[in-house]
Structures are given as structure tokens and as C-alpha cells.
Design a protein around this motif. Sequence first.
Motif, PDB file in Angstrom:
ATOM      1  N   GLY A   1      20.234 -30.638  25.124  1.00  9.20           N
ATOM      2  CA  GLY A   1      18.826 -30.930  24.884  1.00  9.20           C
ATOM      3  C   GLY A   1      17.924 -29.730  25.040  1.00  9.20           C
ATOM      4  O   GLY A   1      16.700 -29.885  25.168  1.00  9.20           O
ATOM      5  N   ALA A   2      18.489 -28.526  25.005  1.00  4.48           N
ATOM      6  CA  ALA A   2      17.691 -27.319  25.233  1.00  4.48           C
ATOM      7  C   ALA A   2      16.588 -27.132  24.195  1.00  4.48           C
ATOM      8  O   ALA A   2      15.591 -26.462  24.455  1.00  4.48           O
ATOM      9  N   LYS A   3      16.750 -27.730  23.022  1.00  2.96           N
ATOM     10  CA  LYS A   3      15.724 -27.671  21.987  1.00  2.96           C
ATOM     11  C   LYS A   3      15.227 -29.055  21.612  1.00  2.96           C
ATOM     12  O   LYS A   3      14.799 -29.310  20.488  1.00  2.96           O
ATOM     13  N   GLY A   4      15.287 -29.966  22.600  1.00  5.79           N
ATOM     14  CA  GLY A   4      14.776 -31.303  22.396  1.00  5.79           C
ATOM     15  C   GLY A   4      15.825 -32.266  21.869  1.00  5.79           C
ATOM     16  O   GLY A   4      17.003 -31.922  21.736  1.00  5.79           O
ATOM     17  N   VAL A   5      15.371 -33.469  21.579  1.00  6.30           N
ATOM     18  CA  VAL A   5      16.227 -34.522  21.041  1.00  6.30           C
ATOM     19  C   VAL A   5      15.514 -35.140  19.843  1.00  6.30           C
ATOM     20  O   VAL A   5      14.391 -35.634  19.977  1.00  6.30           O
ATOM     21  N   ASP A   6      16.155 -35.119  18.697  1.00  6.45           N
ATOM     22  CA  ASP A   6      15.598 -35.691  17.482  1.00  6.45           C
ATOM     23  C   ASP A   6      15.998 -37.161  17.407  1.00  6.45           C
ATOM     24  O   ASP A   6      17.142 -37.484  17.065  1.00  6.45           O
ATOM     25  N   LYS A   7      15.080 -38.050  17.725  1.00  2.00           N
ATOM     26  CA  LYS A   7      15.402 -39.476  17.736  1.00  2.00           C
ATOM     27  C   LYS A   7      15.860 -39.971  16.370  1.00  2.00           C
ATOM     28  O   LYS A   7      16.624 -40.940  16.277  1.00  2.00           O
TER      29      LYS A   7
END
Length: 267
Positions: free
Chosen positions: A240-246
Motif C-alpha cells: 500500500g505504499a502508493k495507496g489502494v485503488d478500490k
Amino acid sequence: MTFRKLLTAAGALAAMSTAAIAEDRYELVWSDEFDGTELDESVWHVVEGNGCPSNCGFGNNELQSYRGKDKNLRLEDGKLIIEARMGNKVTSAKITTENVPGWTYGRFAMRAKLPSGVGTWPAFWMMPKDARYGPWPKSGEIDIMEHVGYNQGQVHGTIHTEAFNHRIGTQKGDFMQVADASTAFHDYAVEWDMGEIRWYIDGREYFRIEKQSGDGHAEWPLDHPFYIILNLAVGGDWGGAKGVDKAAFPARFEVDWVRVWQKPADN
């Protein structure tokens, strides 16, 4: 003691054909082809929960809670499906062979198609049956395949030990680019010997690490039985170092088979 599972004739032939790189040195000792209708829970332990209270987020601040329900874990068309889903909770699945005898040395491989999408973190890895040299990372960890969705197609192999691990910036590993990792099936493997581990994708070696003269347990605790783990994490310190794309969910980690070879006693 070596744990063995009887293969069908077709499964055994297929296993040998995929092991051409190793067939002169190894013999097949165990396989799960995932051809049935239900996961073989005499072999596989199904992990439940989010690691709490002792290891919340599984030590990596992961978002998922693991479940054994069909939406997250099932056999389908001869494949193991591990599916991460977004809802009121983030759910996924993780299975291990921790409840059967482990293996010391051998060739460990799976054929799989990996999920895509930022925030996905599938893994095929091994942990020690017993904390012979102490808690993680002192007794070792072998990561056969890891992939994080924000680096699409970059497939990693690593080890973790007391001397070599990411928390102190000394982790030993490498990666290979697999452009169609999420649209096609590929073979991911390690060959683990007494003083060396080699990583392969589709039979091509891309990384090796050797035990050095003078190495002790801090550097090389990789000399005792390990078990296999398959999981699909969501988010976390690395995934998740660059977020999470739902929008990337549900995400599927599809495994065609998992196999273990070892050298005959007289080899």
C-alpha cells in the motif's frame, strides 16, 4: 519425515514435464493440483482474521481480514482462487501447510496468474516450522514470489534473516520483469540447497544467494524445515505504499498447482 501426496497419473506426468530443469536432480514428493471441488484441509490450514491481538495487520499494517468463505477462497475449474474484496471490510484469503511436516531443501514451485491493481500484494513464500533460532527474522523467511500492484509485472524473490532484512535496510533479493504476469500463467520457483538458494521464473534463473564462509545463524538460518504459504494481502507498508485503488477489486490470485521436489537420498 517427508510429507507425500499421491498424484494421479496425468498429474504426475504433467509435473514431470514442468520440472525438466530439475528432473535429473530431484524427484517429485508432493503436489496439489487443485482439481477437486474443495480445498484439501488435511493439507492446507486456512488462516482467519486480521492477526489481532498478537500481530495486528500481520506486522505490515495490512488492511485485509482473512476468511475461508467461497467469495474469498475456492477451487474453480482446476484452479485455486484467492480473491480480495472490498466491502464493509477488506477481505481476502491465506492458506499454509503449517500443520503437516515441512521440508528442508528442495525445489518449490507454483504456476499462477497474479492480480493487478494498486494495493494488491500476492505472495508465495515459506516460513520455518519452528523458531529454531528465535522469532522472526532470526529463524528465516524465504519469499519465492511477491508482486505489488503499483509496480505491475515486477516479480520479487527475497530472503529475511537476522542479518539481512528490510527493517534494517539489508534485505537480500532481486526481481524479474514479467509483462503479462496478470494476464497469463507463469511458473515461479526456488531451488533451495544446503548453501545456496536460486530463484526462477519459467525456468529462467534471475537471482541466487550463497552461504558465505563464516556465516552463522544470523546470516544463514536456512537449514531446517519450512512450510508453504499462499496469500493475497491488501495495502500494507509495501503493498500500500502508493495507496489502494478500490476500483481494482475484487482482485484474483489464481494458482494452477503447487509442487515440491527433493533430491533422492543417494543424490
